[in-house]
Design a protein around this motif. Structure first.
Motif, PDB file in Angstrom:
ATOM      1  N   GLU A  79      41.370 -31.021  -9.519  1.00  0.00           N
ATOM      2  CA  GLU A  79      42.437 -30.356  -8.631  1.00  0.00           C
ATOM      3  C   GLU A  79      42.580 -31.796  -7.539  1.00  0.00           C
ATOM      4  N   ASN A  80      41.846 -32.885  -6.500  1.00  0.00           N
ATOM      5  CA  ASN A  80      41.805 -33.412  -6.014  1.00  0.00           C
ATOM      6  C   ASN A  80      42.585 -34.883  -6.807  1.00  0.00           C
ATOM      7  N   LEU A  81      41.929 -35.111  -7.379  1.00  0.00           N
ATOM      8  CA  LEU A  81      41.688 -36.500  -8.293  1.00  0.00           C
ATOM      9  C   LEU A  81      42.258 -36.040  -9.971  1.00  0.00           C
ATOM     10  N   GLY A  82      43.151 -35.081 -10.185  1.00  0.00           N
ATOM     11  CA  GLY A  82      44.188 -35.086 -11.552  1.00  0.00           C
ATOM     12  C   GLY A  82      43.321 -35.411 -12.308  1.00  0.00           C
ATOM     13  N   TRP A  83      44.132 -35.215 -13.662  1.00  0.00           N
ATOM     14  CA  TRP A  83      43.659 -35.702 -14.854  1.00  0.00           C
ATOM     15  C   TRP A  83      43.843 -36.893 -15.522  1.00  0.00           C
ATOM     16  N   PRO A  84      43.689 -37.490 -16.440  1.00  0.00           N
ATOM     17  CA  PRO A  84      42.307 -37.472 -17.127  1.00  0.00           C
ATOM     18  C   PRO A  84      40.976 -37.744 -15.337  1.00  0.00           C
TER      19      PRO A  84
END
Lengths: 420, 420
Positions: A172-177
């Motif tokens: 949620e904070n760092l994103g995907w991937p």
């Protein structure tokens, strides 16, 4: 009697370890015991006997030093250069102390050594470089990242994860991937898993053995290029910095190194400043490798630290006045550091990896030696497997393309494996 | 059974030797016998374990080779780099064959090895480079001079002397002074005596042990400078020639080497031609040193040959693309030779000799390492005596004066001896 005393002291200092006699398996064994001769020169002890130890030993031997290697097995690339080999378990303080008792200084060729056991060496008055504290910080990639971030150095954003659910939260904070990583003992890509979506989490967790191994996540860094710098720091804090290089990986293993990296002077200067600060942050004595990401928008992030000589510095043997190996020996022996200046405008290194399971024979070495300016190095391992580092080829050149062409031509001649 | 068979065969082939069992003292002993591992790389055997063997071994190790050394004593500079040391007598064919049985190729670091014993190695099918015939011709300075003269190469005039009276007779042709020389086993000036007049003859004869040792005389060569050239010749006859250098002796021992020698192109070309022809005359395979006199009237005479790597070529480690040691390994292994080209405009080497009896500790090494561009080499001998070769320092430079200044400054920091 001294040995018994040491064991009792361990029982008090390292409280999570039961009686040393019970757990001291395998017992350290002095594999060869020549008569002790009067020591004219310094003796260097190396934890680990692979190719990095071998190349360290070659530098130390130039200065008349003796070498003692601590290894798990009898035959290793560095053992040939050692006056003695201690066969033992480098996570066991008994083995490290057996090594320490034979040498003036202990150093390491690999950072995956129990830090408490290394600290025992220091507690018993042995010289150890880099220090146990440095190893302790660097060997755990999470603590490494925390130390770098605390020092204000640019790193990919990261978060600890103690359960699979924490991965989704982190995204949620760092994103995907996200990149799920083992905190310890990961190298050549073996301790990483790129998690592209929540659907991959359980598979990733199982693959890296998340229930048994500490894991953490980093944001995925879409880098433009990977860079690296070797630096050597002396016991007095003096630092020499080698040229910034570009590294090209193949299947997560270092494939080609280009020196110097073709970047703007501004990027080179920034990379050098970041790398110096990283070395000082972990207070590394000896040679250290700083691996960097150069992002598409020109940002530099620290990827990994290696508190030891490193694949991305092998080119320095022919390319620099004083190699990463020689400077590491100078640093740990307390001698002044030598010049990292390049002897030629450009240099390239190409790794020699096993193609298939087989013997350690370097097929085609003769053809490689026929190529003018090619410098093959064969580590002397007794067997090979796919992707195993068996040697490297370095070439100098007027420019990087010339250097790569020569090194690659020679490397293409040599094949390991498929012969048993 | 094989050993017994070998011994009987010796009794027939080498008729001046009685039953081998009686004279095979000391017996060759395998000082360390690790479990035999599958052989991935080539194994190089070196007769002798001094600093020349050590530096050869360092080059061989770069190519993943294993080393076995044959020495008279357990500790030697090269023994640290050897997987095994055979303790024996290199004049004894048993010892040489013990070495030969463990390796792919045998080579030498010193030419004072019984040539019949070396021939036994070849007779039993072992690879030996340089060949026994080369060693036989070169190790006897009289036969060496005869071979060179027969090939039309310029040498000081010479004559055999079988009694003191022959010296006076020789002087009628060759003039005074004469240099009286031991035919065998002389090096670093130890086997020479300059006879200034007939009054000196008896003293000279006694000094060199003329009744026991074969002697000969040469005309005294009033040289302007001493020059030398290293060359490597492959098994296929290909030759690479290193730069012509100037050597400066002190008390008959090599003191300083300057590369390249400051001579006219014409002299350099003539020296190269003479040196090549000398190498071919003795059919040397491997690296060979050719020592030359440059007379005041610009003539070049061959002084000595050394069928091995040589002190006047140590500078090649840092100064040349492929050192004399690496090229020697390439030649004896049957690999293509590498480039002898210099990496810098000039290089200088200064020897490090023992000042007094003492330990082998290199006092002042740290100060020497602080000098930028100085490359100290310490051979790791366990003791020293006055004039003993303990190491050397090489420096590269824009010109020869810079190079010498750096090398000498560093050499002046280091002292061996006077410490026990």
């Amino acid at each position: 009697m001294l040995t018994l005393l040491l064991r009792l002291q361990f029982a008090t200092k390292i409280t999570d370890r039961p009686n040393m006699r019970e757990i001291a398996q395998p017992q350290p064994v002095l594999a060869r015991l020549p008569p002790r001769r009067p020591k004219a020169a310094r003796t260097l002890g190396i934890v680990g006997g692979g190719q990095l130890a071998k190349m360290l030993a070659q530098s130390a031997l130039q200065f008349g030093c003796d070498i003692v290697v601590l290894e798990r097995k009898d035959h290793s690339p560095a053992a040939s250069l050692a006056t003695e080999t201690v066969i033992g378990d480098w996570d066991n303080p008994d083995s490290l102390l057996a090594l320490g008792s034979l040498v003036d200084v202990v150093t390491l060729e690999n950072e995956f050594v129990d830090a408490d056991s290394l600290a025992a060496l220091e507690q018993f008055g042995h010289q150890l470089w880099p220090a146990a504290a440095t190893i302790r910080t660097v060997q755990d990639k999470l603590s490494q990242k925390r130390a770098l971030a605390a020092a204000g150095l640019p790193v990919p954003r990261f978060a600890p994860v103690s359960a699979p659910t924490a991965i989704a939260s982190a995204a949620e904070n760092l994103g995907w991937p996200l990149v799920l990583k083992k905190r310890r003992n990961g190298y050549d890509g073996k301790g990483n898993f790129t998690v592209r979506s929540a659907a991959d989490i359980d598979r990733a967790w199982a693959y890296l053995g998340g229930d048994a191994n500490g894991l953490y996540v980093e944001e995925f860094c879409s880098f433009d290029r990977e860079l690296a710098m070797m630096l050597t720091r002396g016991q007095d804090g003096a630092i020499v910095a080698y040229p910034l290089v570009e590294t090209i990986q193949r299947d997560h293993i270092c494939h080609v190194v280009k020196a110097p990296a073709v970047v703007t002077p501004e990027i080179a200067a920034r990379a050098a400043e970041i790398s110096r600060k990283a070395v000082e942050t972990v207070a590394c004595v000896g040679t250290m490798g700083v691996e960097l990401f150069l992002t598409k928008d020109g940002n530099i992030l620290v990827n990994e630290l290696a508190p030891r000589v490193h694949n991305s510095g092998h080119y320095t043997i022919e390319a620099c006045v004083c190699s990463q190996f020689e400077n590491h020996v100078r640093a740990v022996m307390g001698w002044p550091l030598g010049s990292p200046a390049m002897r030629a405008p450009a240099a390239a290194m190409v790794n020699l990896l096993g193609a298939a399971k087989g013997s350690g024979t370097p097929h085609g070495l003769s053809q490689a030696l026929a190529i003018p300016g090619a410098h093959p190095h064969i580590y002397g391992k007794s067997g090979t497997s796919p992707g195993r580092k068996m040697g490297h080829v370095t070439a100098l050149g007027k420019n990087i393309d010339d250097a790569i062409a020569t090194a690659q031509r020679a490397a293409d001649c040599i094949q390991f494996g498929g012969d048993t």
